[in-house]
Design an enzyme around this catalytic site. Structure first.
Site, PDB file in Angstrom:
ATOM      1  N   LYS A 191      76.223  83.193  51.550  1.00 42.73           N
ATOM      2  CA  LYS A 191      77.652  82.990  51.275  1.00 42.73           C
ATOM      3  C   LYS A 191      77.858  82.575  49.821  1.00 42.73           C
ATOM      4  CE  LYS A 191      80.148  79.287  51.881  1.00 42.73           C
ATOM      5  NZ  LYS A 191      80.856  78.110  52.436  1.00 42.73           N
ATOM      6  N   ASP A 209      83.076  82.442  55.274  1.00 46.71           N
ATOM      7  CA  ASP A 209      83.245  81.009  55.478  1.00 46.71           C
ATOM      8  C   ASP A 209      83.940  80.793  56.823  1.00 46.71           C
ATOM      9  OD1 ASP A 209      85.875  81.709  55.060  1.00 46.71           O
ATOM     10  OD2 ASP A 209      86.249  80.218  53.494  1.00 46.71           O
TER      11      ASP A 209
END
Length: 321
Positions: A191, A209
């Site tokens: 991420k 997220d």
């Protein structure tokens, strides 16, 4: 003439009605049943006046069925992306940064806190430690004190000092522009790596997220909960060129309208496309009160937003209001 007279004589005399019979006939007529007059119809009830600001559900917005085929899913997903592009033409990463190193550190600090809190903390951090070399050589206790507002400050201090040392020792003090190199740095996962690649190097990537994962499941793009599997499933629905901006738009929508606990369904511009419409507040007036940041007339998360951002800059740390 004689024949005419005989004819008149042959006719029977007209019967005279005596005065005694007249009352009897009137009495019989009075006893006869009267003809019923046609019943009058009751006036039709008036339909209630329609409210100008009726709830969205009353206006015909219904949750559409989830797409059943891959082709239908691709069409629905890309249409939602186009609608979000119209709603958030200014979508951007909500972390303040001036170079790849600042973005990398800020993204690591953003774990388990808001971008706003990170943006309020990093000015002091980067003023004191502007380069990887500076941060790698810092006193850990001093770094902890600076980043304390972001939470989990001891673990985060180890991560940002460790990645700074790795940048100094292995990459000549520069942030690498390859996924396989970034994920080797302390505290950096896929991420974080995709945030840096997409926004500092222009390399397409999907940032999964909590907001992104929640919304793509509500839209039935995937049922996966593992971020890597979510990334793969959603990535298969779009061309790579869309990945970075798609991430920004979805995250913007999750923060502003499609909240975790109480989505503002009645104020959602993509309600007619959402299979989960109705999970949140559907009354437009009540939903409008749930809107956040620029959609609700409030400051955004960045102290230094881009020029096209329509909202207010966030206040610095410790500022009133």
């Amino acid at each position: 003439m004689a024949n005419q007279g005989a004819s008149r004589a042959a006719r029977p005399p007209a019967k005279k009605v005596s005065d005694a019979e007249v009352p009897a006939k009137k009495a019989a007529a009075a006893k006869a049943p009267a003809k019923k007059a046609p019943a009058k119809r009751a006036p039709a009830a008036k339909a209630p006046a329609r409210s100008v600001k009726a709830p969205a559900a009353a206006k015909g917005v219904k949750a559409p069925a989830a797409p059943r085929t891959h082709t239908a899913l691709v069409r629905q997903a890309r249409r939602i992306n186009r609608e979000l592009a119209d709603v958030y033409p200014y979508a951007h990463p909500e972390l303040d940064f001036e170079n790849p190193f600042q973005l990398l550190v800020a993204t690591v600090l953003s774990a388990q806190t808001t971008d706003l809190r990170v943006n309020q903390t990093t000015p002091a951090l980067f003023a004191k430690y502007p380069t990887p070399e500076d941060l790698a050589a810092a006193n850990p206790e001093e770094v902890e004190e600076v980043i304390r507002p972001t939470g989990f400050f001891r673990a985060k201090t180890r991560s940002i000092m460790g990645l700074s040392a790795a940048l100094r020792d292995d990459f000549g003090g520069e942030v690498p522009g390859r996924l396989e190199d970034l994920v080797k740095l302390p505290g950096v996962g896929r991420k974080t790596a995709f945030v840096v690649l997409g926004n500092a190097f222009g390399v397409p990537g999907i940032t999964v997220d909590t907001h992104f994962g929640r919304l793509v499941r509500r839209w039935k793009w995937t049922e996966e909960t593992d971020p890597d599997k979510v990334e793969a499933a959603v990535g298969a629905l779009f061309p790579k060129s869309d990945w970075t901006m798609l991430s920004h738009r979805v995250i913007f929508h999750g923060r502003r309208i499609c909240h975790s606990r109480k989505p503002a369904c009645g104020a959602c511009p993509i309600a007619p496309l959402c299979p989960s419409y109705g999970e949140g507040e559907t009354d437009p007036e009540k939903a409008e009160k749930l809107l956040k940041y620029e959609k609700g007339g409030l400051p955004g998360q960045r102290l230094k937003p881009p020029p096209d951002y329509p909202g207010k800059p966030a206040p610095p740390l410790g500022a009133a209001g």
